[in-house]
Design a protein around this motif. Structure first.
Motif, PDB file in Angstrom:
ATOM      1  N   ILE B  75       0.851  -1.184   0.000  1.00 38.44           N
ATOM      2  CA  ILE B  75       0.000   0.000   0.000  1.00 38.44           C
ATOM      3  C   ILE B  75       0.888   1.236   0.000  1.00 38.44           C
ATOM      4  N   ALA B 105      -1.961  -0.646  -3.875  1.00 36.52           N
ATOM      5  CA  ALA B 105      -3.169   0.151  -3.670  1.00 36.52           C
ATOM      6  C   ALA B 105      -2.752   1.478  -3.069  1.00 36.52           C
ATOM      7  N   MET B 106      -3.631   2.460  -3.139  1.00 37.03           N
ATOM      8  CA  MET B 106      -3.254   3.798  -2.675  1.00 37.03           C
ATOM      9  C   MET B 106      -4.225   4.371  -1.661  1.00 37.03           C
ATOM     10  N   LEU B 107      -3.689   4.705  -0.506  1.00 36.35           N
ATOM     11  CA  LEU B 107      -4.477   5.425   0.491  1.00 36.35           C
ATOM     12  C   LEU B 107      -4.448   6.895   0.133  1.00 36.35           C
TER      13      LEU B 107
END
Lengths: 347, 347
Positions: B75, B105-107
């Motif tokens: 992440i 994935a990207m916060l």
DNA sequence: ACCGTCGATCTACTCGAGTCAATAGATCAA
DNA sequence: TTGATCTATTGACTCGAGTAGATCGACGGT
């Protein structure tokens, strides 16, 4: 032999539960009890010691470890078709804020209007043990939620689907508020009101189109013309060009999104057609962008904050087996220049 | 006694490494070796068996468990001052896509222009074991990176800071491209070119302001006037109002963002001042929005895709101890109507 | 003094995956 | 045949936190 950079020095929590326990002179279990407020009681004196140790060491629990044990990662996922659309940007912002206030972080996935990318995002979210998902699916397609339902991951649909899905759905009151917008245009004296409708797949009518039809019918106006185009600025521009070519040009339009309206306005300017004098425009969404176009857009404002709050509540504050609910939010008409309001003198 | 919904049934991976191992008739270690391609070899025959078992069961590794063991969550985190700004929305989209292509994935965290919120986001990211952070900090403030440096978390700054930080920095070539834009305005015959400059804290000159000054000086033009305002549409609108009140109004403006330019344009329309005939406008960013204003905005296009790619590469494809680098990306002038280009006849 | 009760605390196991040290087999040289 | 060498595989421990079950003490009633 060449020396490689040391990749093995993985970043780990500097201080763990064990360190806190040691400093406070208690077992690791009590530290957990204090941090989580349960499931067992801790005497006030011990609790105080532990809290001091936590503060002294700057301890913060490792969420990955927690996720492994209890399956909760304190992360929510959101998928939008296009984050650079002002409406979704505003929605994402509101959801993120509501989630952050409750200690959750938000994974964002942009599906670029593709079902395949959308599914990939959902998969990735599931793999990362998200506690819930906000899904703005490619409109009215059947989202690929196979990943979600089996896992029992709480999901909120941020657009209505014509397919029955076992999830909460949240959205604006499309039909009624669109009807009001069209009635408002009629109130300015317009009898030929067209519709610029974003492309929607599926068999049921989009709520905005429904509202537009309802209004015309209710007012006893003749059937209006429909121009279909993608849900973006370029689409609205194209629609504008086609609108201009219409025989006996309508005197007003209802447009299904602010973004499209921006493109539409550009087409009008380019052709020297004045808004609202020659064509009155009313659009849908109420994004920031609509306030600074020329003329400023009259638009149906979706209550984005409230919807975001409700969405987060639907995921966080509910049991796994609560029945799926549909929440419809009333919208507000924002009256600016483009519909003909306040036009005593024009620029 | 009332039956409560079963909240304890936490969502867990349906199928784990163990299941795969059992089905393939091997130990769990080999499953790991196959999945990760190491650190030990597996015979082709066994590998095949394992792959089949994985496919048959639909096994997917639990990333939380992996994060616990090796500290990598797959992440990345990104903080932006305002996601509803078209420029940051475009940047976030590009970064997210580049990350997704590599399985990350990207916060996303929106700091709402607040250093405190920014720090909170960084903290949350660290707690969730992110592998890297993209930071668009509140301009030129000293970001609170105390959370980051100690942990050795790879970070990329997506705006330049006047403070020396031990991180990679990526950004557009502000000075040179701004200078070109202003020179272009001068090429249309303008001699009095104002600057609408977004508010920037800190002691050094913003690169755009520097470029504007350089251009005027290089061309031997008289000193230009500066209007300072926030980096948003409302700010640009206010700037426009102040611009109109200027004695001996300048005939051209360079504006530090598209968003501000949109507000500025509205102020011009409202006052009946024609762009580009009465005032020529050149802005900065090259966001989608700039294409659909009226008139369409001439703007300095930042190579958002390339910058996003570089940012992701800087985090993923590099050893922990690579020295911090600064990467400056050349921009491109996008010539549209607002600067005076292509104005043979006006709407 | 003795037993039961109850609250506080601790020990120890668990989640799923990464990986080292040990082991089992296979191959080859002498 | 014996040992040396090498490869493929396995068992077992680890990461950090949640929590059930065991344990310990203090207290009250008799």
């Amino acid at each position: 032999m060449v020396l490689m950079p040391d990749l093995s020095a993985s970043p780990r929590p500097v201080v763990t539960r064990k360190d806190v326990a040691r400093l406070a002179g208690v077992s690791t279990a009590v530290v957990s009890y204090v941090v989580n407020g349960g499931p067992k009681n801790v005497s006030p004196a011990t609790e105080e010691k532990v809290r001091q140790a936590i503060a002294a060491l700057g301890y913060r629990p490792n969420i990955a470890a927690r996720a492994l044990k209890v399956g909760s990662s304190q992360i929510l996922g959101m998928v939008v078709p296009k984050i650079s659309s002002p409406f979704f940007a505003g929605l994402a912002k509101a959801v993120e804020q509501a989630a952050e206030e409750r200690g959750f972080a938000m994974l964002l996935g942009d599906s670029r209007d593709s079902l395949a990318v959308e599914s990939r995002h959902l998969r990735n979210f599931v793999d990362r043990q998200v506690d819930g998902v906000f899904l703005c699916s490619v409109v009215n397609h059947r989202p690929d939620v196979s990943e979600l339902d089996g896992r029992g991951i709480k999901t909120v649909l941020l657009n209505f689907s014509e397919y029955p899905l076992p999830f909460d759905a949240i959205g604006p009151e499309f039909v009624g508020s669109s009807r009001q917008a069209v009635e408002h245009l009629a109130g300015h004296g317009h009898r030929d009101i067209a519709l610029v409708q974003g492309l929607v797949t599926g068999n049921t009518l989009d709520g905005r189109e429904q509202g537009w039809r309802d209004a015309l019918e209710g007012l006893g106006l003749p059937e209006g013309r429909v121009i279909r185009c993608p849900f973006d600025r370029a689409g609205g521009y194209e629609a504008g060009r086609r609108f201009l070519a219409l025989p006996q040009r309508p005197t007003a339009v209802f447009i299904t999104s602010d973004e499209q309206a921006v493109g539409f306005l550009r087409a009008m300017h380019e052709a020297g057609v004045r808004v609202p004098e020659d064509v009155a425009v009313f659009s849908f969404d109420g994004s920031e962008e609509a306030e600074f176009t020329w003329p400023p857009l009259s638009t149906v404002r979706q209550p984005v904050q409230e919807m975001a709050e409700a969405a987060v509540r639907a995921i966080i504050g509910s049991g796994r087996d609560d029945p799926a609910r549909i929440q419809v939010f009333p919208c507000e008409l924002v009256l600016r220049r483009s519909c003909g309001c306040g036009t005593t003198h024009s620029g």
